[in-house]
Scaffold this motif. Structure first.
Motif, PDB file in Angstrom:
ATOM      1  N   LEU A  37       0.824  -1.217   0.000  1.00  0.00           N
ATOM      2  CA  LEU A  37       0.000   0.000   0.000  1.00  0.00           C
ATOM      3  C   LEU A  37       0.857   1.266   0.000  1.00  0.00           C
ATOM      4  CD1 LEU A  37      -2.984  -0.384   2.492  1.00  0.00           C
ATOM      5  CD2 LEU A  37      -2.979  -0.605   0.005  1.00  0.00           C
ATOM      6  N   ALA A  38       0.317   2.324  -0.643  1.00  0.00           N
ATOM      7  CA  ALA A  38       0.942   3.643  -0.556  1.00  0.00           C
ATOM      8  C   ALA A  38      -0.161   4.663  -0.371  1.00  0.00           C
ATOM      9  CB  ALA A  38       1.739   3.934  -1.818  1.00  0.00           C
ATOM     10  N   ASP A  39       0.149   5.778   0.313  1.00  0.00           N
ATOM     11  CA  ASP A  39      -0.888   6.803   0.481  1.00  0.00           C
ATOM     12  C   ASP A  39      -0.927   7.688  -0.763  1.00  0.00           C
ATOM     13  OD1 ASP A  39       1.221   8.552   0.640  1.00  0.00           O
ATOM     14  OD2 ASP A  39       1.102   8.801   2.811  1.00  0.00           O
ATOM     15  N   SER A  40      -1.771   8.740  -0.735  1.00  0.00           N
ATOM     16  CA  SER A  40      -1.983   9.533  -1.957  1.00  0.00           C
ATOM     17  C   SER A  40      -0.700  10.239  -2.403  1.00  0.00           C
ATOM     18  CB  SER A  40      -3.123  10.526  -1.750  1.00  0.00           C
ATOM     19  OG  SER A  40      -3.049  11.066  -0.458  1.00  0.00           O
ATOM     20  N   GLN A  41       0.276  10.382  -1.487  1.00  0.00           N
ATOM     21  CA  GLN A  41       1.557  10.977  -1.889  1.00  0.00           C
ATOM     22  C   GLN A  41       2.539   9.921  -2.431  1.00  0.00           C
ATOM     23  OE1 GLN A  41       0.244  12.593   1.160  1.00  0.00           O
ATOM     24  NE2 GLN A  41      -0.438  14.010  -0.420  1.00  0.00           N
ATOM     25  N   VAL A  53      -9.718   2.054   9.221  1.00  0.00           N
ATOM     26  CA  VAL A  53      -9.772   1.955   7.764  1.00  0.00           C
ATOM     27  C   VAL A  53      -8.827   2.977   7.144  1.00  0.00           C
ATOM     28  CG1 VAL A  53     -11.243   2.096   5.723  1.00  0.00           C
ATOM     29  CG2 VAL A  53     -12.145   1.159   7.862  1.00  0.00           C
ATOM     30  N   TYR A  54      -7.989   2.500   6.224  1.00  0.00           N
ATOM     31  CA  TYR A  54      -7.022   3.379   5.544  1.00  0.00           C
ATOM     32  C   TYR A  54      -7.383   3.476   4.073  1.00  0.00           C
ATOM     33  CZ  TYR A  54      -4.141   2.901   9.712  1.00  0.00           C
ATOM     34  OH  TYR A  54      -3.686   2.937  11.001  1.00  0.00           O
ATOM     35  N   HIS A  55      -7.195   4.668   3.533  1.00  0.00           N
ATOM     36  CA  HIS A  55      -7.403   4.863   2.100  1.00  0.00           C
ATOM     37  C   HIS A  55      -6.045   4.947   1.418  1.00  0.00           C
ATOM     38  CE1 HIS A  55      -7.627   7.679  -1.385  1.00  0.00           C
ATOM     39  NE2 HIS A  55      -8.556   6.794  -1.738  1.00  0.00           N
ATOM     40  N   GLY A  56      -5.914   4.386   0.207  1.00  0.00           N
ATOM     41  CA  GLY A  56      -4.625   4.469  -0.473  1.00  0.00           C
ATOM     42  C   GLY A  56      -4.642   3.714  -1.784  1.00  0.00           C
ATOM     43  N   TRP A  57      -3.445   3.448  -2.280  1.00  0.00           N
ATOM     44  CA  TRP A  57      -3.313   2.719  -3.542  1.00  0.00           C
ATOM     45  C   TRP A  57      -2.485   1.463  -3.338  1.00  0.00           C
ATOM     46  CZ3 TRP A  57      -4.431   7.825  -3.847  1.00  0.00           C
ATOM     47  CH2 TRP A  57      -5.308   8.236  -4.873  1.00  0.00           C
ATOM     48  N   VAL A  58      -2.898   0.407  -3.987  1.00  0.00           N
ATOM     49  CA  VAL A  58      -2.000  -0.736  -4.091  1.00  0.00           C
ATOM     50  C   VAL A  58      -1.024  -0.398  -5.206  1.00  0.00           C
ATOM     51  CG1 VAL A  58      -1.806  -3.170  -4.741  1.00  0.00           C
ATOM     52  CG2 VAL A  58      -3.677  -2.413  -3.265  1.00  0.00           C
ATOM     53  N   VAL A  59       0.254  -0.497  -4.909  1.00  0.00           N
ATOM     54  CA  VAL A  59       1.250  -0.134  -5.915  1.00  0.00           C
ATOM     55  C   VAL A  59       2.091  -1.354  -6.274  1.00  0.00           C
ATOM     56  CG1 VAL A  59       1.400   2.289  -5.266  1.00  0.00           C
ATOM     57  CG2 VAL A  59       2.836   0.614  -4.083  1.00  0.00           C
ATOM     58  N   ARG A  61       5.808  -3.105  -7.881  1.00  0.00           N
ATOM     59  CA  ARG A  61       7.178  -2.988  -7.364  1.00  0.00           C
ATOM     60  C   ARG A  61       7.845  -1.671  -7.765  1.00  0.00           C
ATOM     61  NH1 ARG A  61       8.798  -9.211  -8.397  1.00  0.00           N
ATOM     62  NH2 ARG A  61       8.382  -9.934  -6.291  1.00  0.00           N
ATOM     63  N   GLU A  62       7.373  -1.145  -8.896  1.00  0.00           N
ATOM     64  CA  GLU A  62       7.937   0.140  -9.342  1.00  0.00           C
ATOM     65  C   GLU A  62       7.145   1.304  -8.746  1.00  0.00           C
ATOM     66  OE1 GLU A  62       7.656  -2.478 -11.747  1.00  0.00           O
ATOM     67  OE2 GLU A  62       9.752  -2.807 -11.151  1.00  0.00           O
ATOM     68  N   ARG A  63       6.303   1.010  -7.779  1.00  0.00           N
ATOM     69  CA  ARG A  63       5.454   2.003  -7.135  1.00  0.00           C
ATOM     70  C   ARG A  63       4.442   2.622  -8.088  1.00  0.00           C
ATOM     71  NH1 ARG A  63       7.686   4.590  -1.701  1.00  0.00           N
ATOM     72  NH2 ARG A  63       8.960   2.849  -1.075  1.00  0.00           N
ATOM     73  N   GLU A  64       4.133   1.899  -9.162  1.00  0.00           N
ATOM     74  CA  GLU A  64       3.061   2.350 -10.053  1.00  0.00           C
ATOM     75  C   GLU A  64       1.737   1.893  -9.459  1.00  0.00           C
ATOM     76  OE1 GLU A  64       3.135   4.172 -12.912  1.00  0.00           O
ATOM     77  OE2 GLU A  64       5.235   4.500 -12.306  1.00  0.00           O
ATOM     78  N   PRO A  65       0.718   2.751  -9.429  1.00  0.00           N
ATOM     79  CA  PRO A  65      -0.556   2.349  -8.830  1.00  0.00           C
ATOM     80  C   PRO A  65      -1.244   1.212  -9.601  1.00  0.00           C
ATOM     81  CG  PRO A  65      -0.700   4.535  -9.833  1.00  0.00           C
ATOM     82  CD  PRO A  65       0.740   4.141  -9.883  1.00  0.00           C
ATOM     83  N   VAL A  66      -1.794   0.274  -8.860  1.00  0.00           N
ATOM     84  CA  VAL A  66      -2.546  -0.843  -9.437  1.00  0.00           C
ATOM     85  C   VAL A  66      -4.049  -0.594  -9.281  1.00  0.00           C
ATOM     86  CG1 VAL A  66      -3.069  -3.303  -9.231  1.00  0.00           C
ATOM     87  CG2 VAL A  66      -0.709  -2.506  -9.004  1.00  0.00           C
ATOM     88  N   ASP A  67      -4.453  -0.160  -8.071  1.00  0.00           N
ATOM     89  CA  ASP A  67      -5.876   0.066  -7.808  1.00  0.00           C
ATOM     90  C   ASP A  67      -6.010   0.980  -6.599  1.00  0.00           C
ATOM     91  OD1 ASP A  67      -8.593  -0.101  -7.968  1.00  0.00           O
ATOM     92  OD2 ASP A  67      -8.753  -2.150  -7.148  1.00  0.00           O
ATOM     93  N   GLU A  68      -7.051   1.791  -6.614  1.00  0.00           N
ATOM     94  CA  GLU A  68      -7.343   2.635  -5.458  1.00  0.00           C
ATOM     95  C   GLU A  68      -8.192   1.818  -4.486  1.00  0.00           C
ATOM     96  OE1 GLU A  68      -9.543   6.135  -6.348  1.00  0.00           O
ATOM     97  OE2 GLU A  68      -9.302   6.974  -4.337  1.00  0.00           O
ATOM     98  N   VAL A  69      -7.805   1.776  -3.234  1.00  0.00           N
ATOM     99  CA  VAL A  69      -8.460   0.831  -2.309  1.00  0.00           C
ATOM    100  C   VAL A  69      -8.723   1.423  -0.935  1.00  0.00           C
ATOM    101  CG1 VAL A  69      -7.346  -1.160  -3.413  1.00  0.00           C
ATOM    102  CG2 VAL A  69      -6.245  -0.056  -1.439  1.00  0.00           C
ATOM    103  N   LEU A  70      -9.619   0.733  -0.182  1.00  0.00           N
ATOM    104  CA  LEU A  70      -9.726   0.925   1.259  1.00  0.00           C
ATOM    105  C   LEU A  70      -9.129  -0.337   1.877  1.00  0.00           C
ATOM    106  CD1 LEU A  70     -13.355   2.281   1.679  1.00  0.00           C
ATOM    107  CD2 LEU A  70     -11.209   3.565   1.887  1.00  0.00           C
ATOM    108  N   ALA A  71      -8.384  -0.185   2.976  1.00  0.00           N
ATOM    109  CA  ALA A  71      -7.756  -1.358   3.571  1.00  0.00           C
ATOM    110  C   ALA A  71      -7.783  -1.246   5.082  1.00  0.00           C
ATOM    111  CB  ALA A  71      -6.319  -1.490   3.082  1.00  0.00           C
TER     112      ALA A  71
END
Lengths: 459, 594
Positions: A37-41, A53-59, A61-71
Motif C-alpha cells: 500500500l501507498a498513500d496519496s503521496q 480503515v485506511y485509504h490508499g493505492w495498491v502499488v 514494485r515500481e510504485r506504479e498504482p494498481v488500484d485505489e483501495v480501502l484497507a
C-alpha cells in the motif's frame, strides 16, 4: 501443523461486481499492507493500527498504482480466523483483483486453499465444529436456498439450541448421580416424575426437529433421483428432455458407457440430481450384468426413483414383479410414450403398484412439469414452517439427534419401570454424548475424519 | 560414598492403608521391602472411622482384593498381620536422598540411619505438618494423639513438589453405656451380605447393631449460636475440607432448610464401649460439643470419651504424578494415599497397591501397570488425581466412574485377577479359584439359556405369588430371569441347577442377565472412548509449538505430558477444541510420514 505461513485469496465471487476483496491471514498480514500500500503521496506506511480503515493505492514494485483501495488491519485473536488479518477492498473486475492478489502473494503470502480461512478459524477456536460445517456448506451450496439456510445456521443459533439441550441433560444427569451417591445420607432425593416430564419435553423437541430432517438433508445435499426401467422404455430420452427444458447441468461419470449419467435441475431451490441408469433385463454379457446390478442397487440408494414403463407396450412379467417390490413412498411410476396409442392397462399397473403414477411423453414433454412438482412436493411438501425454518440439515446431526432421542426414551422407560438410578444415568449420559457430537463438545475420532474430508487438510 | 545401613529394593514410608498395601504388594512381587512407620501400634489404624466399604469405596476394596491385595482379607478376618522391618520414634523419615540424575537412591531417618533403595513409596497419610483443632485449641499432632511428621514437608518442597493444605475431621467417641438406644432405630447387620474377599465364601462374624437417630432443632440452634467459635468459620482453618463428607456445622449452614440430620451410632469394636457418632464430625470447642451431642435424640446423657476434632495437613499436588503414581520428575519416587489429596481408607489402599506394583515393576525393569477408567475404580481414582488434580479431599463416588455398570463389585475379579496373576501378585490358589468360578458362571449361563420352563399349575401359582405374569408357553430360564421381579432365588425354586450354585456365581449370572442391555451400552461407550485412549502422544512433542492450542492448554500439556489423547482430554484447562487441534496435528504428522 505449520501455520506460520500467511494465506491470501480473493474472497468475493469472480465476475463483475462493485468491489473485490482480497484477504490475507497469518503473521505477515501487517507487513503485507506496509509493503503493497501507498498513500496519496506515494509514501508507504510502516504502521497500521488495528480496526482502522485506511485509504490508499495498491502499488506494484515500481510504485506504479494498481488500484485505489480501502484497507484495514485486524490483530489476532480478534479476527475471523483468530490470526492477524489484512483486508483490501478494491474495485471489482477480475483482472484488477488478481493484480492486487499478486502483489499480496509477492509480499510473502501463499494462495489459500478452499476453506482454509475457515479451517484456521476452527483450529483457533473461533467457531465450533457445527459452525465450521455450516461455513463449508455455504461455500459448496449449489442453490440459493441451501446457501441461505447454511448462512442462517452459521450465526450459531442451532449450535446454541443444541448446547442448551446438552446443558439441560447434564444438569439432570448431575441430579441423578447425586441421588445415586448420596442416597444413604438422606440429603438428596430424586423427583422421578418431574425428571420424566422434562425428558419427555426434550424428546418432543428433538422429534420436532427430526420431522424435517429428511427435507433438510435433501435441500442441502440435493435429491438423488434414479431413472430406472427396461431397455428402450425411453429413460435417456426423458433425461434429455428434462435437460432441454430445465437448463440442466449434465455430467458424465468416467468409465464404461453403462455408467450413470447425471443431470442437475434446480426446482425452486431444491437440487434434483437425475441419474440415468442401464436398462434392466436378463443380462447377456458380464459387463451388462454389472450395469444391471448397479442399476438395481439404486432402488436402495436413491432418494427417489422414477420407474419408467412403456405405455405403448403391454406390462411384462419381469416388470410386474419389479414394480411390486418398489418402495411406494419414494417411487413415481412414469407411463412414457403417452403420445402413442396406449396398450398398457392402467388398472393392471395400479393392481401391483399402489403409489403415484403419471403419464408422460419424452417426445412432447407432456407430464414433465407434474413429475418435477411431485418430486418437489415429496421432498418439501410436508415441511411445516416453510423451508427456511428447517433446523436439521445434515445427516450427521440427524443421526446424533436420533441417538439422543433413543437414549432419552430409554431413560423415560427406565423411570416409568422404577428401574435403578444408575441405569437412568447411563441413558442420560448417552444422550448428552450424542448431542455433544453435534457441537464438538464430545470429541471423537470420526469428528476429526470429517474435518479432514471437509477442509482438505493435509492434501 | 554414602554408607548404607542396609539395602532394600523398595522403602515404604508410612504403614497406613496405602503403605501396608504398597509394602505387601512389593514384597509379594519379590522385592526386598521395608516399611517405616511412626508407631508400630498404629499399623493400618482406622483413626477416622471404624468402617470400611460403602458405595464405590467397597468396590475399591474388592479391586484391591482381586489384584491380590490385603485389605479385603483382613477385614473379613479382622486381623492385622504386617511385619515391620524397622521403626523409629518421632517423625520417621526425615530426608529423601536424591542424586543429580533425578533418581531416588535411599532414605535417611530422622534418627540418622540410612537405607539404600531403588524405589521409595511415600504413603505418609495426613501426618505432614498436621495440626489438630478443637475449637480455639490447636496443637501440632497427628490423628489420635500420634506424632506428626514435621520434616517431610520441607524435604518435598526442596525436591520441587507443590504442597497444598487439606482438612478433614472426625466425630466424638461416646461411652456406649451413656447412650439410650431405646429412643433410636436399630439397624441390625444384613445377614445376606457376602465377604469382601473373593477368597472367602462366607463371613463368620458376630453381627452387632448400629443405631439410627437424628439431630434436633436444639442441636441446630446450639451450632448456629456458636458458629463464631468454629475454627472453620472463624478462619483458623486454612485447609480445604471435603464437601462430600461435611462437618455438622457445614451441614447446618448449607442445608439450612433441613430441620434434622441423620446420625448413626456405630461400635468401634467388639472389645470396647466406645461408639463412633457418624454424621456429627465437628471442630467446635469442647463445651459446645458436650451440649451439641447431648441435644441429639437418645444422647441426652452422653459421655464423651474422645472429643471430635478437625485435622489439617499438607499433601502433594497429585498432578505432579504420572498415572503410575510415580513422580514425573524424580525417578523411583512414588506417592500413595491421603498424601495425594484423597480421603478414605479404601482410596488409600487402592493407590497403595498400585504404587507397590509399579515400584516393583520398576525394580524388575518391566513396563508399569496403568489401570484404565473402564477397568477399575482405582483407575478412575488415579486418573482423576494425576490429570485433573483435586481442590478438596478426593472421595470416590460412583458418579466419578463413567463406566460404572462395567465396574461392579461382583466382577472385580474378572477385571483384575488375571492381571494380578500375570504380574506375580495373585497367588496360584486365588487364580485357580477365579478360573473355577468363571467356568461355573459360563456353565450356569448355558444352562439358563438352554433350559425351557414349561407352564404348569405349580409354576404359575408360584409366579402369581410373586406378582409375575403367568406362563402361556415355555420360556427359557434366561428370559425369565430378565423379568425385573424375578431373582436367581426364584429360579432355584422353579428349576434347580443339578449342582448347587455358589452365591458368587448366582450373583454374577443374575447381574449379567438382568442388566445385559445396559452393560452392552456402556461397553459400546467405552469402546468408542478407547480409540482416544489408545492414540499415543509423542513423548518429545513440544506443545508450545502447536499454534492452534490455546495458551493454557499448551502450558498444561507441556507440564503434564499426557501419554494419550484420552489422558490429554481429561486435563483441566484442555478443551474439546484443543483435542480436535491435537488430533489434526497428529493426522498431519501421519500424512507427512507417508
Amino acid at each position: 501443523m505449520n501455520r506460520d505461513d500467511t494465506i491470501a485469496a480473493i474472497s468475493t465471487p469472480p465476475g463483475v461486481g462493485g468491489i473485490a476483496i482480497v484477504r490475507a491471514s497469518g503473521p505477515l498480514a501487517h507487513n503485507i499492507l506496509s509493503e503493497v500500500l501507498a498513500d496519496s503521496q506515494g509514501n508507504k506506511r510502516t504502521q497500521y493500527r488495528p480496526r482502522q480503515v485506511y485509504h490508499g493505492w495498491v502499488v506494484d514494485r515500481e510504485r506504479e498504482p494498481v488500484d485505489e483501495v480501502l484497507a484495514f488491519y485486524l490483530a489476532g485473536p480478534n479476527s475471523y480466523t483468530g490470526e492477524d488479518m489484512a483486508e483490501i477492498q478494491g474495485h471489482g473486475g477480475t483482472a484488477v483483483a488478481e493484480q492486487v492478489l499478486n502483489r499480496v502473494l509477492q509480499a510473502g503470502a501463499r494462495l489459500a486453499e478452499p476453506g482454509e480461512f475457515s479451517e484456521r478459524a476452527f483450529l483457533n477456536g473461533r467457531m465450533d465444529l457445527s459452525q465450521a460445517e455450516d461455513v463449508m456448506s455455504l461455500i459448496s451450496a449449489r442453490t440459493a436456498s441451501a446457501a441461505r439456510i447454511a448462512s442462517r445456521h452459521m450465526g450459531g443459533r442451532w449450535s446454541r439450541q443444541v448446547r442448551e439441550l446438552y446443558d439441560g441433560i447434564l444438569d439432570r444427569l448431575t441430579q441423578v448421580e447425586a441421588a445415586v451417591d448420596f442416597a444413604e445420607e438422606g440429603l438428596v432425593t430424586l423427583d422421578r416424575a418431574a425428571l420424566m416430564k422434562e425428558m419427555q419435553e426434550i424428546i418432543r423437541k428433538i422429534d420436532g426437529w427430526l420431522a424435517d430432517a429428511d427435507a433438510g438433508r435433501l435441500l442441502m445435499e440435493g435429491m438423488r433421483t434414479a431413472i430406472l426401467g427396461r431397455p428402450n422404455v425411453g429413460k435417456s430420452s426423458l433425461l434429455n428432455r428434462f435437460c432441454e427444458e430445465e437448463r440442466a447441468i449434465v455430467t458424465e461419470s468416467p468409465g464404461t458407457t453403462r455408467d450413470v449419467l447425471e443431470a442437475e435441475i434446480n426446482i425452486k431451490g431444491l437440487l434434483i440430481r437425475l441419474l440415468d441408469t442401464a436398462g434392466i433385463r436378463e443380462a447377456g454379457d458380464e459387463a451388462e450384468r454389472i450395469g444391471v446390478s448397479r442399476a438395481l442397487s439404486w432402488i436402495e440408494r436413491a432418494d427417489r426413483i422414477l420407474y419408467v414403463l412403456d405405455a405403448a407396450a403391454p406390462l411384462g412379467p419381469d416388470e410386474r414383479d419389479q414394480i411390486k417390490g418398489l418402495p411406494k413412498e419414494r417411487t413415481l411410476l412414469l407411463l412414457n410414450k403417452s403420445d402413442l396409442e396406449p396398450v398398457i392397462d392402467p388398472d393392471a399397473v395400479h393392481g401391483v403398484f399402489p403409489g403415484a403414477v403419471i403419464p408422460v411423453s419424452a417426445k412432447t414433454g407432456a407430464g414433465l412439469e407434474q413429475v418435477l412438482s411431485w418430486l418437489y412436493e415429496s421432498a418439501l411438501g410436508d415441511v411445516g414452517g416453510g423451508i427456511h425454518e428447517i433446523t436439521v440439515i445434515r445427516a450427521r446431526h440427524a443421526q446424533a439427534l436420533t441417538g439422543a432421542g433413543q437414549a432419552l426414551k430409554s431413560a423415560v422407560k427406565a423411570l416409568a419401570g422404577n428401574m435403578e438410578e444408575e441405569l437412568i444415568a447411563t441413558d442420560l449420559r448417552e444422550a448428552a454424548l450424542a448431542l455433544g457430537r453435534i457441537t464438538g463438545q464430545s470429541v471423537t475420532e470420526d469428528m476429526v475424519e470429517r474435518i479432514f474430508a471437509r477442509f482438505c487438510v493435509g492434501k | 560414598m554414602t554408607h548404607w545401613q542396609e539395602d532394600f529394593d523398595i522403602v515404604v514410608i508410612g504403614a497406613g492403608h496405602a503403605g501396608c498395601e504398597a509394602g505387601l504388594a512389593a514384597a509379594r512381587m519379590g522385592c526386598r521391602t521395608a516399611v517405616f512407620t511412626i508407631s508400630l501400634d498404629a499399623v493400618a489404624l482406622m483413626a477416622c472411622n471404624p468402617s470400611i466399604g460403602g458405595t464405590s469405596k467397597g468396590h475399591i476394596v474388592r479391586e484391591v482384593d482381586a489384584l491380590g491385595g490385603q485389605m479385603g482379607l483382613t477385614i473379613d478376618t479382622t486381623c492385622i498381620q504386617v511385619r515391620m522391618l524397622n521403626t523409629a520414634k518421632g517423625p520417621a523419615v526425615h530426608s529423601l536422598r536424591e542424586t543429580r540424575n533425578g533418581r531416588v537412591t535411599g532414605v535417611r531417618l530422622a534418627s540418622g540411619e540410612r537405607f539404600g533403595c531403588r524405589g521409595v513409596i511415600v504413603a505418609a497419610g495426613v501426618y505432614l505438618k498436621s495440626r489438630v483443632i478443637v475449637g480455639e485449641w490447636i496443637t501440632d499432632s497427628g490423628p489420635s494423639g500420634l506424632h506428626e511428621a514435621a520434616g517431610l514437608s520441607g524435604v518435598l518442597t526442596r525436591l520441587g513438589f507443590r504442597l497444598t493444605r487439606f482438612k478433614t475431621g472426625t466425630p466424638a467417641r461416646i461411652d456406649g453405656r451413656s447412650i439410650d438406644t431405646s429412643l433410636m432405630e436399630e439397624q441390625p447387620g444384613d445377614p445376606g451380605v457376602g465377604p469382601f474377599s473373593f477368597m472367602n465364601q462366607r463371613v463368620v462374624k458376630n453381627q452387632v447393631s448400629c443405631y439410627l437417630t437424628y439431630t434436633t432443632a436444639k442441636t441446630h440452634e446450639i451450632i448456629r449460636e456458636n458458629l463464631h467459635r468454629s475454627p472453620l468459620y472463624a478462619g483458623t482453618i486454612e485447609g480445604t475440607g471435603p464437601r462430600y463428607c461435611p462437618s455438622i456445622e457445614d451441614k447446618v449452614v448449607r442445608f439450612a432448610d433441613k430441620d434434622k440430620h441423620q446420625v448413626f451410632i456405630e461400635p468401634e469394636g467388639l472389645h470396647t464401649r466406645e461408639k463412633y457418632i457418624q454424621g456429627l464430625s465437628t471442630s467446635l470447642p469442647i463445651d459446645v460439643q458436650w451440649r451439641m451431642y447431648r441435644s441429639v435424640i437418645g444422647l441426652q446423657d452422653a459421655v464423651i470419651m474422645r472429643p471430635a476434632y478437625a485435622i489439617e495437613y499438607d499433601c502433594v499436588d497429585p498432578t505432579q504424578l504420572q498415572t503410575t503414581l510415580q513422580s514425573r520428575d524424580i525417578g523411583g519416587l512414588f506417592f500413595a494415599g491421603q498424601i495425594n489429596g484423597s480421603s478414605g481408607y479404601e482410596e488409600a489402599a487402592g493407590q497403595g497397591i498400585l504404587s507397590g506394583i509399579n515400584a516393583a515393576r520398576m525394580v524388575q525393569g518391566k513396563e508399569p501397570v496403568i489401570l484404565s477408567r473402564d477397568q477399575a475404580y482405582i483407575g478412575v481414582l488415579v486418573d482423576d488425581l494425576a490429570l485433573k488434580g483435586t481442590r478438596e479431599p478426593y472421595r470416590m463416588m460412583t458418579s466419578r466412574a463413567e463406566y460404572r455398570l462395567l465396574l461392579r463389585q461382583d466382577n472385580a475379579d474378572q477385571r483384575l485377577t488375571e492381571l494380578g496373576y500375570e504380574i506375580g501378585l495373585v497367588t496360584r490358589e486365588r487364580y485357580d479359584t477365579y478360573m473355577r468360578k468363571m467356568e461355573a458362571i459360563e456353565q450356569e449361563m448355558d444352562r439358563l439359556r438352554e433350559t425351557v420352563l414349561a407352564p404348569s399349575e405349580d409354576v404359575n401359582a408360584y409366579l402369581q405369588r410373586i406378582e409375575s405374569s403367568a406362563l402361556k408357553s415355555g420360556i427359557s430360564l434366561y428370559d425369565l430371569l430378565k423379568r425385573p421381579e424375578i431373582g436367581y432365588g426364584d429360579l432355584r425354586r422353579l428349576s434347580p441347577s443339578p449342582a448347587e450354585t455358589p452365591d458368587a456365581v448366582a450373583e454374577q449370572v443374575e447381574v449379567q442377565t438382568r442388566y445385559e442391555g445396559y452393560i452392552r451400552k456402556q461397553e459400546q461407550q467405552a469402546r468408542r472412548a478407547a480409540k482416544m485412549e489408545k492414540t499415543p502422544l509423542p513423548k518429545e512433542l513440544d506443545y508450545a509449538g502447536i499454534s492452534g492450542l490455546r495458551l493454557e492448554a499448551r502450558q498444561k500439556l507441556n507440564e503434564m505430558r499426557p501419554l494419550s489423547l484420552g489422558q490429554a482430554s481429561r486435563i483441566s484447562g484442555v478443551s474439546p477444541a484443543d483435542i480436535a487441534v491435537l488430533m489434526i496435528y497428529l493426522k498431519k504428522g501421519e500424512a507427512k510420514d507417508e
